[in-house]
Structures are given as C-alpha cells and as structure tokens.
Design a protein around this motif. Structure first.
Motif, mmCIF file in Angstrom:
data_model
loop_
_atom_site.group_PDB
_atom_site.id
_atom_site.type_symbol
_atom_site.label_atom_id
_atom_site.label_comp_id
_atom_site.label_asym_id
_atom_site.label_seq_id
_atom_site.Cartn_x
_atom_site.Cartn_y
_atom_site.Cartn_z
ATOM 1 N N VAL A 1 -9.945 -10.777 7.144
ATOM 2 C CA VAL A 1 -9.182 -9.686 7.753
ATOM 3 C C VAL A 1 -9.934 -8.367 7.594
ATOM 4 O O VAL A 1 -10.356 -8.032 6.478
ATOM 5 C CB VAL A 1 -7.790 -9.563 7.091
ATOM 6 C CG1 VAL A 1 -6.983 -8.439 7.749
ATOM 7 C CG2 VAL A 1 -7.037 -10.884 7.169
ATOM 8 N N PRO A 2 -10.120 -7.604 8.678
ATOM 9 C CA PRO A 2 -10.712 -6.267 8.544
ATOM 10 C C PRO A 2 -9.867 -5.421 7.598
ATOM 11 O O PRO A 2 -8.649 -5.320 7.767
ATOM 12 C CB PRO A 2 -10.666 -5.714 9.975
ATOM 13 C CG PRO A 2 -10.611 -6.923 10.848
ATOM 14 C CD PRO A 2 -9.811 -7.941 10.082
ATOM 15 N N ALA A 3 -10.514 -4.828 6.602
ATOM 16 C CA ALA A 3 -9.769 -4.122 5.553
ATOM 17 C C ALA A 3 -10.329 -2.734 5.317
ATOM 18 O O ALA A 3 -11.544 -2.526 5.359
ATOM 19 C CB ALA A 3 -9.811 -4.929 4.261
ATOM 20 N N MET A 4 -9.433 -1.788 5.084
ATOM 21 C CA MET A 4 -9.802 -0.429 4.736
ATOM 22 C C MET A 4 -9.241 -0.122 3.364
ATOM 23 O O MET A 4 -8.014 -0.115 3.173
ATOM 24 C CB MET A 4 -9.259 0.553 5.773
ATOM 25 C CG MET A 4 -10.108 0.595 7.037
ATOM 26 S SD MET A 4 -9.114 0.855 8.512
ATOM 27 C CE MET A 4 -8.455 -0.797 8.748
ATOM 28 N N PHE A 5 -10.117 0.083 2.406
ATOM 29 C CA PHE A 5 -9.710 0.320 1.029
ATOM 30 C C PHE A 5 -9.977 1.770 0.618
ATOM 31 O O PHE A 5 -10.988 2.360 1.000
ATOM 32 C CB PHE A 5 -10.474 -0.599 0.069
ATOM 33 C CG PHE A 5 -10.140 -2.052 0.217
ATOM 34 C CD1 PHE A 5 -8.824 -2.484 0.242
ATOM 35 C CD2 PHE A 5 -11.143 -3.001 0.319
ATOM 36 C CE1 PHE A 5 -8.514 -3.828 0.370
ATOM 37 C CE2 PHE A 5 -10.850 -4.349 0.442
ATOM 38 C CZ PHE A 5 -9.526 -4.761 0.463
ATOM 39 N N HIS A 6 -9.070 2.301 -0.198
ATOM 40 C CA HIS A 6 -9.299 3.596 -0.837
ATOM 41 C C HIS A 6 -9.401 3.365 -2.343
ATOM 42 O O HIS A 6 -8.651 2.550 -2.894
ATOM 43 C CB HIS A 6 -8.149 4.559 -0.546
ATOM 44 C CG HIS A 6 -8.175 5.117 0.837
ATOM 45 N ND1 HIS A 6 -9.033 6.125 1.212
ATOM 46 C CD2 HIS A 6 -7.455 4.814 1.950
ATOM 47 C CE1 HIS A 6 -8.842 6.423 2.479
ATOM 48 N NE2 HIS A 6 -7.887 5.635 2.951
ATOM 49 N N PRO A 7 -10.298 4.056 -3.019
ATOM 50 C CA PRO A 7 -10.442 3.852 -4.461
ATOM 51 C C PRO A 7 -9.280 4.460 -5.238
ATOM 52 O O PRO A 7 -8.703 5.471 -4.834
ATOM 53 C CB PRO A 7 -11.748 4.580 -4.792
ATOM 54 C CG PRO A 7 -11.872 5.631 -3.730
ATOM 55 C CD PRO A 7 -11.278 5.017 -2.490
ATOM 56 N N SER A 8 -8.934 3.824 -6.336
ATOM 57 C CA SER A 8 -7.912 4.359 -7.232
ATOM 58 C C SER A 8 -8.605 4.945 -8.468
ATOM 59 O O SER A 8 -9.821 4.804 -8.624
ATOM 60 C CB SER A 8 -6.922 3.267 -7.635
ATOM 61 O OG SER A 8 -7.595 2.103 -8.081
ATOM 62 N N MET A 9 -7.830 5.602 -9.345
ATOM 63 C CA MET A 9 -8.449 6.233 -10.512
ATOM 64 C C MET A 9 -7.532 6.140 -11.733
ATOM 65 O O MET A 9 -6.305 6.095 -11.602
ATOM 66 C CB MET A 9 -8.780 7.697 -10.221
ATOM 67 C CG MET A 9 -7.570 8.568 -9.955
ATOM 68 S SD MET A 9 -8.006 10.265 -9.469
ATOM 69 C CE MET A 9 -8.475 9.994 -7.767
ATOM 70 N N ILE A 10 -8.164 6.067 -12.885
ATOM 71 C CA ILE A 10 -7.419 6.062 -14.145
ATOM 72 C C ILE A 10 -6.822 7.445 -14.408
ATOM 73 O O ILE A 10 -7.466 8.462 -14.188
ATOM 74 C CB ILE A 10 -8.353 5.673 -15.318
ATOM 75 C CG1 ILE A 10 -8.543 4.154 -15.351
ATOM 76 C CG2 ILE A 10 -7.793 6.142 -16.658
ATOM 77 C CD1 ILE A 10 -7.314 3.372 -15.829
ATOM 78 N N VAL A 11 -5.583 7.444 -14.888
ATOM 79 C CA VAL A 11 -4.921 8.685 -15.302
ATOM 80 C C VAL A 11 -4.534 8.546 -16.769
ATOM 81 O O VAL A 11 -3.877 7.569 -17.155
ATOM 82 C CB VAL A 11 -3.658 8.961 -14.460
ATOM 83 C CG1 VAL A 11 -2.944 10.217 -14.971
ATOM 84 C CG2 VAL A 11 -4.019 9.113 -12.987
ATOM 85 N N ASN A 12 -4.948 9.500 -17.577
ATOM 86 C CA ASN A 12 -4.589 9.512 -18.993
ATOM 87 C C ASN A 12 -4.102 10.914 -19.381
ATOM 88 O O ASN A 12 -3.988 11.798 -18.521
ATOM 89 C CB ASN A 12 -5.771 9.067 -19.866
ATOM 90 C CG ASN A 12 -7.003 9.929 -19.634
ATOM 91 O OD1 ASN A 12 -6.900 11.129 -19.362
ATOM 92 N ND2 ASN A 12 -8.178 9.332 -19.739
ATOM 93 N N ARG A 13 -3.807 11.102 -20.627
ATOM 94 C CA ARG A 13 -3.250 12.382 -21.076
ATOM 95 C C ARG A 13 -4.239 13.524 -20.849
ATOM 96 O O ARG A 13 -3.839 14.655 -20.599
ATOM 97 C CB ARG A 13 -2.862 12.287 -22.558
ATOM 98 C CG ARG A 13 -2.079 13.496 -23.050
ATOM 99 C CD ARG A 13 -1.252 13.206 -24.291
ATOM 100 N NE ARG A 13 -1.951 12.442 -25.307
ATOM 101 C CZ ARG A 13 -1.443 12.126 -26.490
ATOM 102 N NH1 ARG A 13 -0.213 12.517 -26.798
ATOM 103 N NH2 ARG A 13 -2.128 11.419 -27.363
#
Length: 335
Positions: free
Chosen positions: A303-315
C-alpha cells in the motif's frame, strides 16, 4: 432542419449541464471521515484538524463515529457511499473487518485512505500514519538508555489493531539484542483487548502479582499508561518504575511533570490530518495522489504510505515539543 437544430441545442444544453455538475463535484469535494471512536483526546484533535483542513481546501466533510463497533462502522460507510461521498478516510475499528468498507467503496468507484491504523487484506488505496515501528523503537531506546540492565514488561495495544504489532516489532528491534546479551529480561509481554486505561491497570496488577521486581514498563499508549500509573500508585511503586507511553495526552504529560511517567511519544497529529485531507481532496478531484517512496504490506498488497516521524517527549523537552507546537498549553501541562 429546424427539428435537427432544436435537437442539437437540447443535446448541447444537456452536455453543459452534465459538465457543470461534474465540475461542481470537483470544486466542492465531499469527504467521508469514519472514526472508530472519540474515546480519547487525541481523536477529537484528529477530527478537528482534518475537518478544518478539508474546509480550508474547499471541501466538505461528513464525520461518523462508530463507538468501537465494526458493524456500525460498515453501516456508516455504506450510508456515506449512498450519500455520494467522493473519498472515504477511515480510522478502522477492526483492521480485518474494515476490508469490507474498502470493497464497498471500490464497488462505488470511491477510493479509501486508511488513517493512522492500517486496514488489512484488501486493495487499499493509501495509508497515512506515523511509522509505528520507529515509534516502538523510540520507546524502548529511551528506557534502555536509562536502564540498560533489568526486568522489562510490555503491555501491547489492542489485538484488533495492526499498529500494535508494528509497535511491538519496533520495541523488540531494540530489546532483543539486549535480551540475547542477558542484560534485559522480559518478564511480561501481553497485548490488550482495547487501548484503554482499565487494560493497563489490570495488566499491571498481573505483572506485579507475578514479579514485584520490574524495572520498566512499555505501554502501547498513554491511556494504557494511565492504568499502569494507577496500579503502581496502589502498590507504592509510583515513580519507581520506568514507564513509556504514546500520544502525549494531557493527563500523561502532567504525570511526566510529576515524575510518575518517564516519557511519551508525540505524533504530529496536525500534520497527519493535513496530509490525509490534502490527499483526499486530490483524489476527489481525480488528480494524482502524492508520490511516495514508501510502501507497507497489508497482507494483500503493498500500500502506498505517507509517514510522519514521531518524537520522544520527556520532562526536559516538554516545552520544546508539544507546547511549542501548540498541541498542549503550558498552563494545563504544569497545572
């Protein structure tokens, strides 16, 4: 001769009317947005961002919420198709059952974009999401940097959601080499029936009943993580066990500030919604979809896919991530 001229004029007028209707359809695309449920804050954000972007692009949106009922979602899809939507965007209740939605849409010459969750075993047109394998890697990598040796427990997402498998794969990409070295022991590894707080609570109770000496828990999302926090609090272990979640929900960000949750993962919801909206409008206007260099198998096809990167969130980076991007307000996070 007069009759022939008159007939020609009528045919010409009918052609103009038909052409005008076709153009009107293209100028005002009608998009159907099927959401599995509005059981969490993030899905309300997805809906609002998506509707806003489609309307900004000159389209209209019909939104239906299935309340986690696959049969209800199929019925909603059929009704939308009857009402003449040009494109369907679907957050599926069930990764397999939703294939029937795709089949119904294609029978009506309507294309389908699977949003956030992949629909399996069908000729799906497009998939818009974050890279969930990479998200699982982020969770595991962050915790193992803090605790490279110890007992780890994994509480996966819903069994009916393909994202759960992707997250697990990413987590194990990081954990397995450490398991093989003998540095990390996985003392618990179970998937849930739903992405809900009660599931996190019950699974954590099971973890603690079997092994009090747990150093880190990776929860598939923040709702599950909230259940983990509750169970740890009852056991007097709040803040003593590393805990990762996903989605950057407000209550979890508050727990991160308090030191009870270690990290979460922020998905760029506004960008995801905008990508899906832009693609839906293009498809509705019979324009070519976005060219993509990524594909993902749904068991039937790539399947053609479009991904966006995610990111870690900390204090430490709260203000530089979810707050600076406007996803959450500082006065609420630090309440």
């Amino acid at each position: 001769m007069y009759f022939q001229v008159k007939l020609f004029i009528w045919i010409f007028l009918i052609f103009l009317l038909a052409y005008g209707c076709a153009n009107q359809k293209k100028e005002t695309p009608k998009i159907g947005f099927l959401i599995h449920a509005l059981d969490r804050e993030r899905w309300e954000n997805d809906r609002d961002f998506f509707v806003s972007k489609v309307e900004e692009l000159g389209g209209s949106v019909q939104v239906e919420v299935a309340d986690n009922d696959a049969a209800k979602q199929l019925a909603q899809a059929k009704e939308m198709l009857t009402n003449g939507v040009d494109v369907l965007v679907v957050v599926p209740v069930d990764q397999f059952a939703a294939a029937e939605i795709v089949n119904e849409a294609h029978a009506n010459n309507v294309k389908v974009i699977s949003y956030d969750r992949l629909i399996k075993n069908c000729k799906l047109d497009y998939y818009v999401s974050t890279d969930n394998v990479a998200t699982g890697e982020l969770q595991a990598d962050y915790l193992t940097k803090i605790k490279p040796v110890g007992n780890y427990a994994l509480i996966g997402g819903a069994k009916s959601d393909n994202n759960s498998q992707f997250l697990f794969l990413g987590q194990m990409n990081v954990l397995q080499p450490l398991v093989e070295k003998g540095d990390i022991k996985i003392v618990y590894n179970e998937f849930t029936n739903a992405w809900e707080e009660t599931e996190g609570y019950e699974h954590t109770k099971n973890i603690l009943a079997k092994n009090q000496n747990v150093d880190a828990i990776i929860a598939a999302n923040d709702a599950i993580a909230m259940g983990v926090v509750k169970a740890l609090r009852e056991a007097g272990l709040e803040g003593q066990v590393l805990l990762a979640g996903m989605d950057a929900d407000l209550p979890n960000l508050q727990e991160i500030v308090a030191g009870h949750q270690t990290c979460t993962v922020y998905k760029p919801i506004e960008k995801l919604a905008a990508t899906a909206a832009e693609l839906a409008i293009k498809l509705a206007k019979n324009e070519d979809g976005e060219k993509t260099f990524q594909t993902v198998s749904n068991g039937e096809m790539l399947v053609p896919a479009m991904f966006h990167p995610s990111m870690i969130v900390n204090r430490e980076n709260l203000k530089l991530t979810v707050i600076s991007e406007g996803y959450q307000k500082a006065e609420e996070v630090y309440k």
